[in-house]
Scaffold this motif. Structure first.
Motif, PDB file in Angstrom:
ATOM      1  N   VAL A  20       0.966  -1.287  -0.054  1.00 30.31           N
ATOM      2  CA  VAL A  20      -0.182   0.151   0.001  1.00 30.31           C
ATOM      3  C   VAL A  20       0.763   1.319   0.029  1.00 30.31           C
ATOM      4  CG1 VAL A  20      -1.634   1.299   1.209  1.00 30.31           C
ATOM      5  CG2 VAL A  20      -2.006  -1.236   1.258  1.00 30.31           C
ATOM      6  N   HIS A  21       0.695   2.026  -0.898  1.00 30.69           N
ATOM      7  CA  HIS A  21       1.805   3.146  -1.042  1.00 30.69           C
ATOM      8  C   HIS A  21       1.061   4.469  -0.400  1.00 30.69           C
ATOM      9  CE1 HIS A  21       4.010   6.261  -3.029  1.00 30.69           C
ATOM     10  NE2 HIS A  21       4.831   5.327  -3.548  1.00 30.69           N
ATOM     11  N   PRO A  22       1.752   5.311   0.106  1.00 32.23           N
ATOM     12  CA  PRO A  22       1.265   6.400   0.760  1.00 32.23           C
ATOM     13  C   PRO A  22       0.543   7.335  -0.047  1.00 32.23           C
ATOM     14  CG  PRO A  22       3.463   5.959   1.638  1.00 32.23           C
ATOM     15  CD  PRO A  22       3.208   5.261   0.447  1.00 32.23           C
ATOM     16  N   GLU A  23       1.036   7.375  -1.387  1.00 34.27           N
ATOM     17  CA  GLU A  23       0.334   8.412  -2.273  1.00 34.27           C
ATOM     18  C   GLU A  23      -0.912   8.248  -2.726  1.00 34.27           C
ATOM     19  OE1 GLU A  23       3.202   8.868  -5.110  1.00 34.27           O
ATOM     20  OE2 GLU A  23       4.566  10.116  -4.033  1.00 34.27           O
ATOM     21  N   VAL A  24      -1.564   6.886  -2.196  1.00 32.66           N
ATOM     22  CA  VAL A  24      -3.073   6.471  -2.410  1.00 32.66           C
ATOM     23  C   VAL A  24      -3.899   7.645  -1.927  1.00 32.66           C
ATOM     24  CG1 VAL A  24      -3.321   5.117  -0.500  1.00 32.66           C
ATOM     25  CG2 VAL A  24      -4.432   4.548  -2.753  1.00 32.66           C
ATOM     26  N   LEU A  25      -3.632   8.223  -0.803  1.00 29.00           N
ATOM     27  CA  LEU A  25      -4.145   9.161  -0.149  1.00 29.00           C
ATOM     28  C   LEU A  25      -4.429  10.529  -1.137  1.00 29.00           C
ATOM     29  CD1 LEU A  25      -3.708   9.142   3.826  1.00 29.00           C
ATOM     30  CD2 LEU A  25      -5.416   7.958   2.297  1.00 29.00           C
TER      31      LEU A  25
END
Length: 1611
Positions: free
Chosen positions: A212-217
């Protein structure tokens, strides 16, 4: 809470009852629902669905209470809280919770609660969302707002429907169990999903959670916090990479383009990492109306698209790749195509806003923003179209930051911007720092890309934007438009020149840079000016010496400027060039391209000499320049001598002579004037000195007196007078008229003096003496003057005789009375100038004069008679007339019956030439013209070459002058016999044979006939009677020719006369048949024939042999019985009649019977060669007549061994046919070749027939047959040839039985072995008893390559050898094994000792074995106690005393950071498999080395003591030697001026020694490391250069290597 749960439970029961008919009567629509669920299942598993993103998207779509930060948490645990799975995924979401409508939607197909939100872009496509969890679980649970339900993918037993039938959950899991998994707060969030995982999905789910990549937000507008973690009782079992992500917005709205821009900050806390990661993002969200052509039914209510772009500011948060749901990659979908069409506009607006909105940011910070451009190629074609659209839009925007050298930012379109070379940026920056104005830098045709952007790291971006380097002419404009040349320091000026020079060939050669002033020079008055490059050729000079010489030449150059346009580079420039690090390259450019001449004082003097332009003043100045330069020792005496050879001289007429052979004194009072008059040396570069040389002159305060200059000229310019002067190569004018007696004797005395000095007389000088009419002679008593070349000085008596004997020519004799006896002492000089003293010369003189008369047709009959009488007269007085005769032999003056000819081609007619005159046109001397008197001079004519007698040499003359064929008929007997003798005697009589072959020249009993019609019948020949049977035969007339005609039998046969019995019998038979066919045979013919037959029978002459006999042995033919008891021999008289009736009478016509009635005997040895030839002739006849040959014929031939070969009798398909193509490979007895000796050479003409019956005739097709006979061979030479043949034609065996190899044991003995028993090489001679080593045999190399055997010994071979040694009972002791075997740890020493006659090194497998590496073997040998070569070899340095070695600083000479970085980068190659410890250990060997240096050459000697007492000595010359045992490095001191060869040789030795020392245990890698170090050495291990070199070689060093370098090279 209880009432909520009760209401929820009742709702679930209602759904089960009303929708799925559970507990009530079955609803007829249930079956349709069942089918819809099946379609959902198929759709679910057919689509590429990312379940995790579906759950995140669902959370984003949910509604949240006010004042709550929406959050989503994933927890995975291996605790079995559902009692049905190995692991469970729990999803916690603080939304408002499930409503009745939400639950109804989950229990339905195609009913999404998002449908009302379609206008805002919500999708809810086909109910896939929550149902995507079935990809990982077969029974998902939902706990929300009192609902405790689960679903099952298996069809319900009560309604036969799966996926959407809810079941109430009472336990497993319980809420308390779920709460135990949630640790973020004291109470559970409103909604919890419990997903017991399928066993096969545990690992994929963990992988997705870890990724899960932080930039998904970034693209979620509601979710503010997202976390992932794993919960196990034993934390060490956790495998999921846990993370907690939160976001914070700084919202700024821009409505100008229906877009919002804002800054968003992400914070990511990864479990296990001490510090959290944070990154800001520039966000751009722009809305676009949905185009009508892109609308689809499922999204018909959606009216606008919102495209969000994120640009990270700072270091991005790194984790796994950003996950994207693959259903969004349905790029061909018209909905998605519409979105893609909007992306370029959104990106362009966002990018422009990002770049240009940073008003206060320095321009240097802008290039990083261009890294967001999509420059890389995508595997999806549609995305590449987006990239192209973005590029097209960017190309029309003023977006590129440019260099303005002002505070004002400047942006231009990409097409208007250009890049610069890095070196020129440096030049501009230095110029600017020195005050050079660059404000107009963008006025030269292109805007300059900002220097911070014009970097190599941005190449991909700049290439994408198609920003190219400025064109080469831009540099010319920039240099011309700025003060870069004169406004900077001399070093910076040189940097500019170096830049131009380095890029000249590739960039500037054809540009306008040639036409701008750029090259400095010293002008006429000492001021510095500028030259254009294109006018520098031959105009610009530089001094390649010290500064004193530079100053000296610049001063003198001002004195000579009136005659030359050459200038010197300023002294300061020349000095700067000398100290420049790239001076060699710069000088080369200045020499080759700018055409600057680098000269010294001597070369300047040489060039100056050629530019004086006949200026007498400058010529005199030049002498002073040479004299003063010699005095100051700027020129050497040898150089002065060379210069003075070509130095111009001013003569006494003020004329400048630039070439001379010498200088002499003035003419007044000299002897040469009295003898010669004028000065003939002037045209030969002899000059007289002028008066200007005696005046004193002052140059630069240096005064030169006349005595000094004259002394200088006497020393270096030789002046002389006659007779010391060498004669000129010119005509002497006074010799064209008579000389006085005194001058004549003076001239002869001068020639005498020159001869004594061995002086060669010039051609023109000698010619004028020889041919001038100055010598007094007497001509028949009358005085006169003639040239010496026409004068004679004979003895008085001989002269009188010759003068009296010649009536046509007078002899000019030197007048002895006039010159007295004094002239006689100059006999040799007179000979030299052409006076003749010999009688033969006088005779030649006569002959030449006579021939000149003949050439002019003035030689009459009486003149010729006089010539003959003169020859007769010479003989009478015993004077040789040979020279006279030779002089007239080649003239065409003898009149013949044909024309005037030379004597050698003329003939004096006599009777013996009468017969020859009938055959040829011979040039007889015209007796009618000369009269009978000429016959009295036969001896004299013969002396001159006239043919007088007819002998054997005359036959060729007859042939050469042969008459035409039409004139050779009806020849007399004498003429015919002469013709035959000519044919007999001549080496090539073809011309004469051809001339009479078809001519009626022979007289017969029936008149003259052609030779081919005639017979020669010797009376002694009995067969002559045949020609008497009929009177029509033409027989040579014996009475006419006489008996001598019979001695010419061979010659007659050559011209076609029939002389043999065979000819007579054939012609008689033809005539007999002809007469019989016309019934013209008379009685007398019969009696004559019988009489002749009786005679011939007595002679036992055979008329022929039956051709049927050879074939009878191998075939059964129906022959007519001509035996005496049946038809008898007389039946043969009726062959014609029998043939007419159909009987076969000719052998060729009976070939078909042979084919049909073939019968080969059982004992084939009875088949003779004649039988075989008869059979082959039959086949040839059938083939030529294209007759069908029966198949049984070939079948019989193929089943019998009837052909004899060198291997016995064989059937045809077991035979080979030998011809020239086989000779390079085999001999006849090497295989079953047909026995040519038995059959005779005639067999070679039956190749096609033999091939037809099955014999192998093609050389390429004989391999299999040759192989079948290979085993029968025992001679090595034959077997070697057979292998060579098989190798040449690439034969490959079909089975192992054919794979035999002959091992010779002597010349004729040996044995056949298999390839498994052989090896190609046995370097250490260990396997002679176990394997057959092929390289020790005498086989050729290509044959060894042909054998399919192992090239090198394997580990198994050595193990087997060891086992055999152990089994032999002779145990090898530890000491014996290791004593004379050494480990080759020093590759340099190993190469030296390889020449040792006995093996001294331990064994390594070749090639290296994967299981038993070289490193492993070294460890084994060390444990055994084997010594290394470096510690065992004793080193001595010869030719150099140890005292002469001086210790040097290792850090200055060897230990360079660039060297260590290069080596570590090489050792880090994964191919070498060296860990960190071993890499650092390898390079540390260099740190412990002591360095020593010497100026003398090094010869290194090594000795190695062996156990037998022998000592092996070797030596080598090395520039560098590493004594590893003592850790000392000996080096030969480098010569800085040694040239390129010395540098590359030193670099090569350095690279080899260091590489061998670092990698001695990995020999294979040494050459590559050596080459790398050599390149680094040439770069002086400059760190920047080394970094670039490593990048080109794809090398890098690791973090631990950086730490090692930092600790080793502390500043």
């Amino acid at each position: 809470m209880a009432s909520t749960t009760t209401a929820a439970k009742e709702h679930v029961e209602e759904i089960r009852r009303t929708k799925f008919s559970i507990g009530v009567q079955t609803n007829p629509l249930t079956e349709d629902l069942h089918q819809a669920v099946k379609n959902l299942s198929a759709e679910l598993y057919a689509k590429d669905v990312h379940f995790l993103m579906e759950l995140i998207q669902n959370a984003e779509d949910n509604e949240y209470p006010e004042g709550v930060d929406p959050s989503l948490e994933f927890v995975i645990t291996s605790e079995d809280i559902t009692n049905r799975a190995p692991a469970t995924l729990l999803v916690f979401n603080n939304e408002i919770g499930f409503s009745r409508k939400n639950v109804d939607s989950v229990c339905s197909v195609g009913r999404s609660t998002k449908k009302g939100l379609r206008k805002r872009g919500y999708i809810g496509e086909k109910g896939i969302g929550f149902k995507s969890v079935f990809l990982i679980t077969s029974q998902p649970y939902i706990f929300s707002n009192g609902y405790q339900i689960k679903f099952n993918e298996k069809p319900c037993s009560q309604c036969n429907v799966g996926y959407i039938v809810p079941e109430w959950v009472n336990e497993d899991p319980t809420l308390s169990a779920i709460k135990g998994m949630y640790v973020s707060a004291s109470t559970l969030p409103t909604t919890t999903l419990v997903l017991p995982l399928k066993p096969e999905k545990v690992k994929p789910v963990k992988d997705q959670l870890s990724n899960v990549h932080p930039e998904v937000l970034l693209f979620l507008s509601k979710i503010k916090r997202l976390s992932v973690r794993e919960n196990n009782e034993d934390p060490s079992l956790n495998t999921v990479s846990a993370i907690s992500i939160s976001s914070e917005k700084n919202f700024v709205t821009s409505k100008s383009m229906d877009a919002d821009s804002y800054t968003l900050h992400l914070t990511a806390d990864e479990i296990g990492h001490e510090a959290s990661s944070e990154c800001g993002y520039y966000m751009w969200k722009q809305r676009f109306p949905v185009k009508q052509e892109n609308k689809v039914d499922v999204r018909r209510e959606v009216e606008e698209w919102a495209i969000t772009l994120a640009f990270p500011v700072g270091k991005r948060l790194k984790r796994a790749n950003f996950p994207v749901s693959t259903r969004f990659y349905q790029l061909k979908h018209i909905w998605n195509q519409g979105i893609l069409e909007c992306v370029p506009v959104a990106f362009l607006n966002a990018f422009i806003s990002l770049v240009k909105s940073t008003e206060y940011a320095p321009v240097s910070s802008l290039p990083n923003m261009f890294c967001f451009l999509p420059v890389k190629y995508s595997p999806h074609a549609k995305l590449n179209l987006v990239t192209s659209a973005i590029k097209v839009k960017l190309m029309n925007e003023t977006i590129i930051p440019c260099e303005s050298y002002t505070k004002q930012k400047l942006f231009r379109k990409p097409s208007e911007v250009g890049r610069l070379n890095t070196e020129f940026w440096s030049i501009l920056n230095k110029a600017r720092s020195q005050g050079v104005s660059l404000h107009n830098i963008s006025s030269h045709g292109s805007y300059l890309l900002n220097s911070s952007f014009d970097q190599e790291e941005y190449n991909d971006i700049l290439d994408f934007l198609e920003i190219k380097h400025v064109d080469d002419n831009w540099y010319a404009k920039c240099i011309a438009g700025t003060n870069l040349v004169m406004g900077v320091t001399e070093n910076d000026y040189l940097e500019l020149l170096v830049f131009i020079a380095e890029n000249w060939a590739s960039s500037f050669h054809n540009t306008n840079i040639k036409n701008i002033p750029i090259i400095k020079y010293v002008g006429l008055y000492g001021n510095v000016n500028l030259f254009k490059i294109n006018v520098c050729a031959n105009n610009l000079l530089s001094v390649d010496l010290d500064s004193d010489h530079i100053s000296w030449l610049i001063k003198w150059n001002t004195e000579f400027q009136s005659s030359r346009s050459q200038f010197f580079l300023p002294k300061v420039t020349q000095v700067a060039i000398g100290s420049c690090s790239k001076k060699q390259m710069l000088k080369k450019w200045l020499k080759e391209e700018v055409k600057v001449k680098f000269i010294n004082v001597f070369e300047y003097a040489v060039n100056l000499c050629s530019s004086l332009n006949n200026d007498s003043k400058l010529v005199v100045t030049y002498v002073h320049f040479l004299y003063t330069s010699l005095e100051k020792k700027y020129l050497k005496e040898q150089e002065i001598e060379n210069l003075c050879k070509y130095m111009p001289i001013v003569d006494n007429y003020w004329q400048v002579t630039t070439r001379r052979s010498g200088v002499h004194v003035p003419a007044y009072g000299s002897k040469w004037v009295e003898l010669i008059g004028s000065n003939p040396w002037r045209q030969h570069n002899y000059v007289e000195l002028g008066e200007d040389y005696i005046h004193p002159v002052n140059y630069f305060g240096i005064v030169t007196s006349c005595e000094e200059i004259v002394s200088f000229l006497k020393t270096y310019v030789t002046a002389s007078d006659i007779p010391d002067l060498s004669p000129p190569n010119a005509a002497i004018p006074t010799l064209s008229s008579p000389l006085t007696k005194t001058n004549t004797l003076q001239l002869l005395h001068w020639l005498y003096y020159l001869r004594r000095k061995n002086v060669n007389l010039p051609e023109r000088f000698l010619s004028s003496i020889k041919n001038g009419s100055w010598l007094k002679i007497s001509l028949s008593g009358f005085p006169g003057y003639r040239p010496p070349s026409e004068s004679f000085m004979l003895e008085s008596s001989t002269g009188s005789i010759l003068q009296n004997g010649s009536v046509l020519v007078d002899i000019p004799l030197v007048d002895g009375k006039f010159y007295d006896d004094e002239i006689k002492i100059y006999k040799e000089e007179l000979k030299t100038i052409g006076v003749r003293f010999e009688n033969k010369e006088a005779c030649e003189f006569f002959g030449d004069r006579l021939m000149s008369l003949a050439a002019s047709s003035k030689l009459t009959r009486d003149n010729v008679v006089s010539i003959l009488k003169f020859i007769q007269y010479l003989g009478t007085h015993y004077i040789s007339g040979k020279e006279f005769i030779n002089s007239i032999k080649q003239g065409k003056w003898v009149r013949t019956c044909k024309c005037d000819m030379i004597p050698n081609n003329s003939v004096l007619f006599s009777y013996e030439w009468k017969a020859a005159s009938q055959l040829c046109d011979i040039p007889f001397i015209d007796e009618d013209y000369y009269g009978r008197e000429v016959l009295s001079f036969q001896k004299e004519l013969e002396l001159m070459g006239v043919v007088v007698k007819f002998d054997e040499s005359c036959y060729q003359l007859v042939s050469d002058n042969l008459k035409s064929t039409s004139l050779l008929t009806s020849l007399s007997s004498e003429a015919m016999l002469l013709m035959l003798r000519c044919i007999q005697k001549l080496a090539s009589p073809a011309k004469m044979v051809q001339a009479i072959k078809n001519t009626k020249c022979l007289k017969t009993n029936l008149g003259y006939r052609c030779p081919s019609e005639c017979f020669l019948v010797n009376p002694k020949a009995e067969w002559g009677c045949l020609l008497q049977v009929f009177r029509s035969f033409l027989i040579l007339d014996e009475k006419f020719y006489g008996s001598s005609i019979f001695s010419m039998e061979k010659e007659l046969k050559k011209i076609g006369v029939m002389v043999d019995f065979e000819d007579a019998a054939k012609e008689c038979t033809r005539t007999f048949k002809q007469q019989a066919s016309t019934y013209s045979i008379r009685k007398e013919n019969v009696f004559l024939f019988l009489e002749c037959y009786r005679k011939l029978k007595k002679m036992k002459i055979k008329f022929g042999v039956c051709k049927w006999e050879p074939i009878l042995r191998i075939s059964i033919l129906p022959l007519i019985d001509d035996g005496e008891y049946f038809y008898g021999i007389g039946i043969h008289d009726y062959q014609v009649e029998l043939k007419q009736l159909g009987v076969i009478t000719e052998f060729k016509d009976g070939a078909k019977f042979v084919a049909a009635r073939l019968f080969l005997p059982v004992r084939t040895s009875k088949i003779t060669p004649a039988n075989v030839y008869a059979l082959l002739d039959s086949i040839k006849t059938l083939k030529e007549t294209k007759s069908d040959i029966p198949a049984k014929f070939f079948e019989k031939l193929s089943q019998t061994n009837w052909l004899r070969t060198h291997c016995g009798y064989k059937c045809p398909d077991e035979c080979l046919f030998f011809y020239s193509a086989w000779e390079p490979f085999l001999k006849r007895d090497d295989g079953p070749f047909i026995d040519e000796q038995f059959y005779g050479s005639r067999i070679v003409f039956y190749k096609e027939e033999l091939n037809l019956v099955g014999v192998i005739t093609a050389i390429k097709e004989g391999c299999e047959l040759i192989v079948s006979y290979l085993g029968s061979q025992s001679k090595f030479e034959s077997i070697n040839r057979l292998y060579n043949y098989l190798s040449e034609f690439k034969w490959e065996p079909d089975d192992e039985e054919d794979q035999k190899i002959w091992i010779p044991r002597g010349d004729d003995n040996g044995e056949w072995v298999t390839p498994q028993d052989c090896v190609l090489h046995d370097k250490n001679n260990l396997f002679g008893g176990q394997l057959n080593v092929l390289e020790e045999l005498k086989y050729e190399k290509k044959i060894l390559d042909f054998f399919d055997v192992k090239v090198h010994l394997s580990v198994d071979d050595y193990c087997n050898l060891w086992k055999k040694w152990e089994a032999s009972g002779n145990q090898i002791t530890h000491t014996e094994y290791k004593r004379d075997a050494f480990i080759g740890d020093d590759l340099f020493l190993t190469d030296l000792f390889q020449s040792c006659s006995r093996p001294i090194f331990v064994w390594y497998p070749q090639p290296s074995s994967k299981t038993l590496t070289r490193t492993k073997l070294v460890e084994i040998y060390n444990k055994l106690g084997v010594h290394t070569l470096s510690e065992s070899a004793q080193r001595n340095l010869s030719d150099v005393d140890h005292v002469k070695f001086e210790p040097v600083n290792s850090k200055e000479k060897i230990i360079k950071k660039g060297l260590f970085k290069l080596i570590l980068g090489f050792l880090g190659d994964p191919y070498l498999k060296l860990d960190t410890v071993r890499r650092h250990e390898a390079v540390s060997r260099i740190l412990g080395v002591e360095a020593f240096e010497t100026v003398d050459p090094m010869t290194v000697k090594y000795s190695l003591s062996l156990s037998c007492g022998d000592v092996v000595n070797v030596e080598a010359k090395r520039m560098i030697c590493w004594d590893k045992h003592n850790s000392k490095l000996f080096m030969q001191k480098r010569e800085r001026g040694g040239g390129h060869k010395n540098v590359i040789e030193y670099a090569s030795h350095f690279g080899e020694v260091i590489a061998e020392g670092v990698l001695w245990e990995n020999e294979d890698a040494v050459p590559r490391l050596s080459e790398l170090i050599r390149l680094g050495f040439l770069l002086e291990f400059d760190e920047e250069a080394v970094d670039f070199l490593m990048k080109t070689k794809n090398l890098q060093i690791f973090l631990e290597d950086h730490d090692y370098l930092s600790s080793t090279f502390l500043c």
